[in-house]
Write a protein that holds these residues in place. Structure first.
Motif, short mmCIF file in Angstrom:
data_model
loop_
_atom_site.label_atom_id
_atom_site.label_comp_id
_atom_site.label_asym_id
_atom_site.label_seq_id
_atom_site.Cartn_x
_atom_site.Cartn_y
_atom_site.Cartn_z
N GLY A 194 40.59 18.84 42.51
CA GLY A 194 39.88 20.10 42.63
C GLY A 194 38.70 20.03 43.57
O GLY A 194 38.56 19.09 44.37
N ASP A 195 37.82 21.03 43.47
CA ASP A 195 36.64 21.10 44.32
C ASP A 195 35.52 21.75 43.52
O ASP A 195 35.77 22.43 42.51
CB ASP A 195 36.93 21.89 45.60
CG ASP A 195 37.33 23.33 45.32
OD1 ASP A 195 36.44 24.16 45.05
OD2 ASP A 195 38.54 23.63 45.34
N PRO A 196 34.25 21.56 43.93
CA PRO A 196 33.13 22.06 43.12
C PRO A 196 33.17 23.56 42.84
O PRO A 196 32.79 23.99 41.76
CB PRO A 196 31.90 21.67 43.94
CG PRO A 196 32.35 20.48 44.75
CD PRO A 196 33.79 20.75 45.07
N ALA A 197 33.62 24.36 43.79
CA ALA A 197 33.59 25.81 43.62
C ALA A 197 34.65 26.29 42.64
O ALA A 197 34.40 27.21 41.85
CB ALA A 197 33.76 26.50 44.97
N ARG A 198 35.84 25.69 42.67
CA ARG A 198 36.96 26.17 41.86
C ARG A 198 37.24 25.28 40.65
O ARG A 198 38.21 25.48 39.92
CB ARG A 198 38.21 26.29 42.73
CG ARG A 198 38.06 27.25 43.89
CD ARG A 198 39.30 27.33 44.75
NE ARG A 198 40.45 27.82 43.98
CZ ARG A 198 41.59 27.16 43.84
NH1 ARG A 198 41.73 25.96 44.40
NH2 ARG A 198 42.58 27.68 43.17
N GLN B 175 36.73 21.07 38.86
CA GLN B 175 37.17 19.70 39.13
C GLN B 175 37.60 19.01 37.85
O GLN B 175 37.19 19.38 36.75
CB GLN B 175 36.04 18.90 39.79
CG GLN B 175 35.74 19.35 41.22
CD GLN B 175 34.71 18.48 41.89
OE1 GLN B 175 33.57 18.42 41.46
NE2 GLN B 175 35.11 17.80 42.95
N ARG C 79 42.12 28.40 35.36
CA ARG C 79 41.89 27.32 36.31
C ARG C 79 41.73 25.98 35.59
O ARG C 79 42.21 24.94 36.05
CB ARG C 79 40.65 27.63 37.15
CG ARG C 79 40.29 26.57 38.18
CD ARG C 79 41.38 26.35 39.20
NE ARG C 79 41.00 25.34 40.17
CZ ARG C 79 41.84 24.75 41.01
NH1 ARG C 79 43.12 25.09 41.00
NH2 ARG C 79 41.41 23.84 41.86
#
Length: 209
Positions: A161-165, A167, A190
């Motif tokens: 994942g990524d910090p915005a969506r 992890q 999510r």
């Protein structure tokens, strides 16, 4: 279920006997609500899995509504050859509301020896619970615990994942046949995607429905 309310004392005791297969889920999310008293609610779950038995514990998410206080505990006792897949998901506050106070503790013993003892707390008065070191502004959090005796080569730790969506981190514990995936995300959908993606990295494991 619309429970537990403040002051409630709920408990579940589930046992998968030797050489059995058991999957437990819930029909809907559990919602912790403010009750008629200021007393906290408690929800205690004890899971026991016998030799050569398998337990999938896959409840729907727990929602911490504004004004609620809930202390939840999981106590898991495993035999050396038992298999466990445990999913735990929380949503901190309903739409456009702050969460209540939620504390959870998960303790797991395998063959009488501790393999995990984890405590988390969210919502006031817990300090810094929504800061960058904990949730980073996300509202959904959860984990998957997999105990797989047939796991000869556990995967290396992986970050998804990524910090915005959101992890997720998947890593083996000191017992190499025990894996833990921990995730944070902006939504429950999510969060579930990240946990399923982590499970897909594990040999021989299938994603839960």
């Amino acid at each position: 279920m619309s429970a537990p309310l403040g002051g409630d004392r709920l408990a579940l005791d589930v046992t998968a006997e030797a050489r059995t297969r058991l999957e437990v889920t819930t029909a809907a999310a559990t919602i912790a609500l403010r009750g008629p008293t200021r007393d906290p609610a408690t929800y205690d779950v004890r899971l026991t899995v016998g030799e050569d038995a398998s337990l999938n514990w896959l409840p729907q998410p727990l929602i911490s509504a504004a004004g609620s206080t809930l202390h939840q505990t999981y106590r898991v006792e495993l035999a050396g050859t038992s298999r466990l897949l445990l999913r735990e998901e929380q949503l901190l506050g309903r739409s456009a509301e702050p969460p209540g106070h939620l504390s959870t503790r998960l303790t797991v013993r395998r063959n009488g020896r501790p393999v995990l003892d984890q405590h988390t707390a969210y919502g006031a008065p817990a300090p810094a619970w929504d800061g960058p070191a904990v949730l980073g502004g996300h509202r959904a959090t959860g984990q998957l615990l997999l105990v797989e005796p047939g796991l000869d080569a556990p995967p290396a730790p992986v970050l998804l994942g990524d910090p915005a969506r959101g992890q997720c981190v998947l890593a083996p514990l000191a017992d190499s046949q025990v894996l833990l995936a921990t995730a944070v995300a902006p939504t429950l959908a999510r969060l579930r995607h990240l946990l399923d993606a982590a499970l897909a990295h594990v040999p021989r494991a299938e994603a839960p429905s």
